[in-house]
Design a protein around this motif. Structure first.
Motif, PDB file in Angstrom:
ATOM      1  N   VAL A 152       1.233  -1.608  -0.186  1.00 39.45           N
ATOM      2  CA  VAL A 152       0.145   0.256   0.098  1.00 39.45           C
ATOM      3  C   VAL A 152       0.855   1.279  -0.410  1.00 39.45           C
ATOM      4  O   VAL A 152       1.024   1.926  -0.675  1.00 39.45           O
ATOM      5  CB  VAL A 152      -0.994   0.045   1.297  1.00 39.45           C
ATOM      6  CG1 VAL A 152      -1.555   1.435   1.433  1.00 39.45           C
ATOM      7  CG2 VAL A 152      -1.692  -1.499   0.859  1.00 39.45           C
ATOM      8  N   ALA A 156       0.685   4.333  -3.165  1.00 38.25           N
ATOM      9  CA  ALA A 156       0.187   5.408  -2.473  1.00 38.25           C
ATOM     10  C   ALA A 156       1.909   6.550  -3.097  1.00 38.25           C
ATOM     11  O   ALA A 156       1.403   7.465  -3.678  1.00 38.25           O
ATOM     12  CB  ALA A 156       0.053   5.574  -0.744  1.00 38.25           C
ATOM     13  N   GLY A 159       1.605   7.119  -6.731  1.00 37.80           N
ATOM     14  CA  GLY A 159       0.714   7.777  -6.657  1.00 37.80           C
ATOM     15  C   GLY A 159       1.010   9.303  -6.740  1.00 37.80           C
ATOM     16  O   GLY A 159       0.795  10.693  -7.730  1.00 37.80           O
ATOM     17  N   LEU A 160       1.262   9.634  -5.192  1.00 36.00           N
ATOM     18  CA  LEU A 160       2.135  10.623  -4.764  1.00 36.00           C
ATOM     19  C   LEU A 160       2.966  11.519  -6.538  1.00 36.00           C
ATOM     20  O   LEU A 160       2.816  12.183  -6.516  1.00 36.00           O
ATOM     21  CB  LEU A 160       2.522  10.952  -3.643  1.00 36.00           C
ATOM     22  CG  LEU A 160       2.805  11.908  -2.712  1.00 36.00           C
ATOM     23  CD1 LEU A 160       2.096  13.178  -3.081  1.00 36.00           C
ATOM     24  CD2 LEU A 160       3.161  11.773  -0.844  1.00 36.00           C
ATOM     25  N   ILE A 188       0.155  10.220   4.684  1.00 36.08           N
ATOM     26  CA  ILE A 188       0.032   8.999   3.902  1.00 36.08           C
ATOM     27  C   ILE A 188       0.625   7.362   5.045  1.00 36.08           C
ATOM     28  O   ILE A 188       0.245   6.136   5.032  1.00 36.08           O
ATOM     29  CB  ILE A 188       0.724   8.144   2.171  1.00 36.08           C
ATOM     30  CG1 ILE A 188       0.391   8.660   1.421  1.00 36.08           C
ATOM     31  CG2 ILE A 188       1.488   7.166   1.964  1.00 36.08           C
ATOM     32  CD1 ILE A 188       0.990   8.749   0.483  1.00 36.08           C
ATOM     33  N   THR A 191      -1.890   7.363   7.963  1.00 34.32           N
ATOM     34  CA  THR A 191      -2.901   5.910   7.144  1.00 34.32           C
ATOM     35  C   THR A 191      -2.175   4.964   7.170  1.00 34.32           C
ATOM     36  O   THR A 191      -3.561   4.121   7.869  1.00 34.32           O
ATOM     37  CB  THR A 191      -3.522   6.680   5.889  1.00 34.32           C
ATOM     38  OG1 THR A 191      -3.696   8.345   6.430  1.00 34.32           O
ATOM     39  CG2 THR A 191      -4.910   5.797   5.853  1.00 34.32           C
ATOM     40  N   VAL A 192      -2.128   4.793   6.471  1.00 34.41           N
ATOM     41  CA  VAL A 192      -1.395   3.542   6.643  1.00 34.41           C
ATOM     42  C   VAL A 192      -0.175   1.965   7.433  1.00 34.41           C
ATOM     43  O   VAL A 192      -0.755   0.964   7.623  1.00 34.41           O
ATOM     44  CB  VAL A 192      -0.483   3.771   4.569  1.00 34.41           C
ATOM     45  CG1 VAL A 192      -0.080   1.551   4.851  1.00 34.41           C
ATOM     46  CG2 VAL A 192      -1.255   4.061   3.660  1.00 34.41           C
TER      47      VAL A 192
END
Length: 200
Positions: A152, A156, A159-160, A188, A191-192
């Protein structure tokens, strides 16, 4: 094929510049020769074709974008917690930002791999190897979270980095008061990544 490692490396780096600037359609041996400042026909003496050049560019970009061993060693003296994962993700973002050309070339290689099955196979193997290495490092370092956490984080951060290097205004103002990309890296990670590494 001519054997001159320094000249070959210069041609590969020139290819990276051309690919990042012009895209795959602009990556010709003539363009690489021009970028490298060498006589026309030089690149064709070093590479059997575009596929070989692209494979060598992939290997070179892994070197250019790899973490600095001294930075990793210094970070590994810290507690193995979420904050350390954040430090590794900030280092990743810093490396991609510092070598923007190299990272854009990697993105172009992804697009080219969708059109060339032979390149897709080797590039998929390369990226899978990177991901497996990241998982192994995370486990052996005793960082919080497991393989799923690494996957993950990979998605993430990919994408960032993509948004930050190509369309930075998309993220600007998306979260009022958030600094791009630093605060988004922290978001990120928080959250992850779990606070504590679960027991196996």
């Amino acid at each position: 094929m001519v054997s001159n490692p320094e000249r070959r490396a210069a041609l590969v780096d020139a290819g990276v510049e051309v690919l990042a600037r012009e895209g795959a359609r602009g990556l010709t041996f003539r363009a690489v020769d021009t970028e490298a400042g060498v006589p026309v026909g030089t690149a064709s003496n070093y590479f059997t074709g575009r596929e070989e050049l692209l494979r060598q560019m992939d290997a070179r970009l892994h070197q250019r974008l790899a973490p600095d061993p001294d930075v990793v060693a210094a970070l590994m003296t810290r507690p193995k917690d979420r904050a350390l994962v954040g430090a590794f993700m900030r280092d990743l973002m810093d490396r991609a930002t510092r070598d923007r050309t190299g990272y854009l070339a990697l993105l172009e290689m992804r697009l080219e791999a969708t059109r060339r099955p032979e390149l897709r196979a080797s590039y998929t193997e390369s990226l899978r190897g990177d991901l497996a290495e990241g998982m192994q490092f995370h486990r052996e370092a005793g960082l919080p979270g497991g393989d799923g956490t690494v996957v993950v984080l990979y998605l993430a951060m990919l994408g960032l980095i993509l948004e930050h290097l190509t369309m930075p205004d998309v993220l600007s103002g998306a979260l009022p008061g958030a600094d791009v990309p630093d605060d988004l890296v922290e978001l990120i990670v928080s959250t992850v990544v779990p606070q504590e590494r679960p027991e196996p």
